[in-house]
Scaffold this active site. Sequence first.
Site, short mmCIF file in Angstrom:
data_model
loop_
_atom_site.label_atom_id
_atom_site.label_comp_id
_atom_site.label_asym_id
_atom_site.label_seq_id
_atom_site.Cartn_x
_atom_site.Cartn_y
_atom_site.Cartn_z
N ASP A 60 -19.99 8.39 -1.71
CA ASP A 60 -19.40 7.10 -2.04
C ASP A 60 -19.79 6.80 -3.49
O ASP A 60 -20.98 6.71 -3.81
CB ASP A 60 -19.97 6.04 -1.09
N LYS A 86 -6.08 1.18 -3.59
CA LYS A 86 -4.85 1.16 -4.38
C LYS A 86 -3.70 0.33 -3.80
O LYS A 86 -2.57 0.45 -4.27
CB LYS A 86 -4.38 2.60 -4.61
N SER A 125 -2.64 2.94 -14.89
CA SER A 125 -1.33 2.71 -14.30
C SER A 125 -0.44 1.93 -15.25
O SER A 125 -0.93 1.08 -16.02
CB SER A 125 -1.53 1.91 -13.01
N TYR A 150 -5.85 -5.59 -7.90
CA TYR A 150 -5.71 -4.14 -8.11
C TYR A 150 -5.36 -3.85 -9.57
O TYR A 150 -6.00 -3.04 -10.24
CB TYR A 150 -4.62 -3.56 -7.17
N LYS A 154 -7.52 -2.00 -12.92
CA LYS A 154 -7.05 -0.92 -13.82
C LYS A 154 -7.31 -1.34 -15.27
O LYS A 154 -7.78 -0.55 -16.09
CB LYS A 154 -5.56 -0.62 -13.59
N ASN A 199 5.19 1.82 -0.76
CA ASN A 199 5.94 2.46 -1.84
C ASN A 199 7.27 3.02 -1.33
O ASN A 199 7.43 3.36 -0.17
CB ASN A 199 5.09 3.56 -2.49
C1 WQD Z 1 9.49 0.91 -6.46
C2 WQD Z 1 10.81 0.17 -6.35
C3 WQD Z 1 10.68 -1.91 -5.12
C4 WQD Z 1 9.74 -0.21 -1.23
C5 WQD Z 1 3.54 0.11 -7.18
C6 WQD Z 1 2.32 -0.55 -7.79
C7 WQD Z 1 1.81 0.27 -8.93
C8 WQD Z 1 1.49 1.67 -8.48
C9 WQD Z 1 2.66 2.29 -7.77
C10 WQD Z 1 -0.19 2.38 -6.88
C11 WQD Z 1 10.66 -1.35 -6.55
C12 WQD Z 1 11.56 -0.92 -4.42
C13 WQD Z 1 10.04 -0.36 -2.57
C14 WQD Z 1 10.75 -0.52 -0.26
C15 WQD Z 1 12.25 -1.08 -2.06
N1 WQD Z 1 0.30 1.61 -7.71
N2 WQD Z 1 11.27 -0.79 -2.98
N3 WQD Z 1 11.96 -0.94 -0.73
O1 WQD Z 1 6.16 -1.51 -7.15
O2 WQD Z 1 6.94 0.11 -8.94
O3 WQD Z 1 4.59 0.17 -8.15
O4 WQD Z 1 3.18 1.41 -6.77
O5 WQD Z 1 -1.00 2.89 -6.42
O6 WQD Z 1 0.68 -0.33 -9.44
O7 WQD Z 1 2.69 -1.83 -8.25
O8 WQD Z 1 6.37 1.00 -6.67
O9 WQD Z 1 7.27 2.35 -4.82
O10 WQD Z 1 6.40 0.03 -4.32
O11 WQD Z 1 8.54 0.28 -5.60
O12 WQD Z 1 13.38 -1.48 -2.41
O13 WQD Z 1 10.54 -0.41 0.93
O14 WQD Z 1 11.31 0.32 -5.01
O15 WQD Z 1 11.21 -3.20 -5.04
O16 WQD Z 1 11.79 -1.78 -7.24
P1 WQD Z 1 6.08 -0.17 -7.76
P2 WQD Z 1 7.09 0.94 -5.27
#
Ligand code: WQD
Length: 339
Positions: A60, A86, A125, A150, A154, A199
Site C-alpha cells: 500500500d 479514479k 489527466s 479526483y 491530479k 466510462n
Molecule cells: C466520455 C463521453 C460522456 C458514458 C472521465 C474522467 C476523466 C478520466 C476519464 C479517469 C462523455 C459520454 C459516457 C455513458 C455516455 N478519468 N458517455 N454514456 O467523462 O471524458 O472522462 O474518464 O480515470 O478524468 O472525467 O470519459 O468515458 O466517462 O465519457 O454518453 O454511459 O461519453 O457523456 O461525453 P470522460 P467517459
Amino acid sequence: MKKTVLVSGGAGFIGSHVTVELTQAGYDVVIADNMSNCDETNYKGVCAILGRQLPFEKIDFCDSAAVEALFSRYTIDAVIHFAAYKAVGESVDEPLMYYKNNLDSFLNVLEAARKHGTHVLFSSSATVYGEPEKTPVTEESPRQEATSPYGNTKQMCEDFLRDCVKAYGMHGIALRYFNPIGAHPSALIGELPRGVPNNLVPFITQTAIGKRECLSIFGNDYPTPDGTCLRDYIDIVDLARAHVCAVTRMIEERMDKPYEIFNIGTGRPLSVLELVTSFEKVNNLKLNYRIAPRRPGDVVAIWADPTLANEKLGWKATRTIEETLASAWAWEKHLAGRA
Ligand code: WQD
C-alpha cells in the site's frame, strides 16, 4: 546494464499495459499494487503475454515505511505512479478518502524517489484543463479549477512533482492522458470496471455482450456537429508506449528541463455518436442505445494537441479507432468466455 522501473498500480488497466511495453522495450519492471481495486487478472495476463513471471510486490503506497523498504530492496531507476482511486463521482461523495489515498501515496513515492535518486513519472489527466476555452489544448493551455476531488488530486500531484523537482534537483514528467480506451491485442489484459461502468467504452462493450440493457448517450443537444460531446480517445497500447518514451527520456538525460508535461492524445476529436457507430461497424453488431439527458459535469469538447509529445518524446498514436474498438470488444468477449 538493464534499467529497472517500478510501476505502482501495475496490476491495473493502464499499469498492466505499461508493464508489458516497458518489458518488451528491455526494461526490468517491478509491479507494485495493493490490489484494492483489481484482482489478479491483469497480472496473470501480463505474465502470459511476456511468457514469464514478473516481480510483484503487494504494498500500500500510503504506508511510508513499506514504500521506503521497497525502494531499498531494489535499485530503481524510475518510478511510474498509477496507484490511485479514479472514480470521479465517488470522489465527490468521499473526498477525504480520495485526498488521503491519492495524495499520501504520491508523497511517499516522492520522498523515497528523492532519497534514492529515482526519476518520477506521474499519471495525470486532461481533466486538469476542465472545459477548455480553445481546442485542441496544448500543455500551455490554462488549467481550470477542478470540478471533483479526483480532478483536484491530479492537479495537486502535478504541483507536488513540480515543486519537488525544483527544490531537490529531481527529474519528473507528468503525462496528461486524454480518454484511454481499448485493450491489448492479445485480449489477455484490459479494463475491469467495478460495478456499473462510468466510462463510455466499457459501458458499450458490456451492453454489446448483454450485461447491460441499453447504453445511454448523455445529451445530443451540445454545440457540436452532431450534438454529442467530443473527446480524444487514445488507444491503451499507444498510451503505454508513451510511458516507455518518457521514462527513456528521463533515464538518458535528454530532458529540456527537469520537469516536463506532455499531452498524450491522438489530436483527433470523436463524438460519442461517431464512437458508437464505429464500434457497431467494426465489430459488425447493433448496439442498443438511447439518447438520455446530459450528465452533470461533462465537458462539451476537448482534444489534445499532441505536437510536443510527437516532437520531444518521439511518440505518436498509431492505432486506428477501428483497431482499438475491435480490441475492446475482443477483451469483453475474452472476459465473457472466462466467466
Ligand atoms: C466520455 C463521453 C460522456 C458514458 C472521465 C474522467 C476523466 C478520466 C476519464 C479517469 C462523455 C459520454 C459516457 C455513458 C455516455 N478519468 N458517455 N454514456 O467523462 O471524458 O472522462 O474518464 O480515470 O478524468 O472525467 O470519459 O468515458 O466517462 O465519457 O454518453 O454511459 O461519453 O457523456 O461525453 P470522460 P467517459
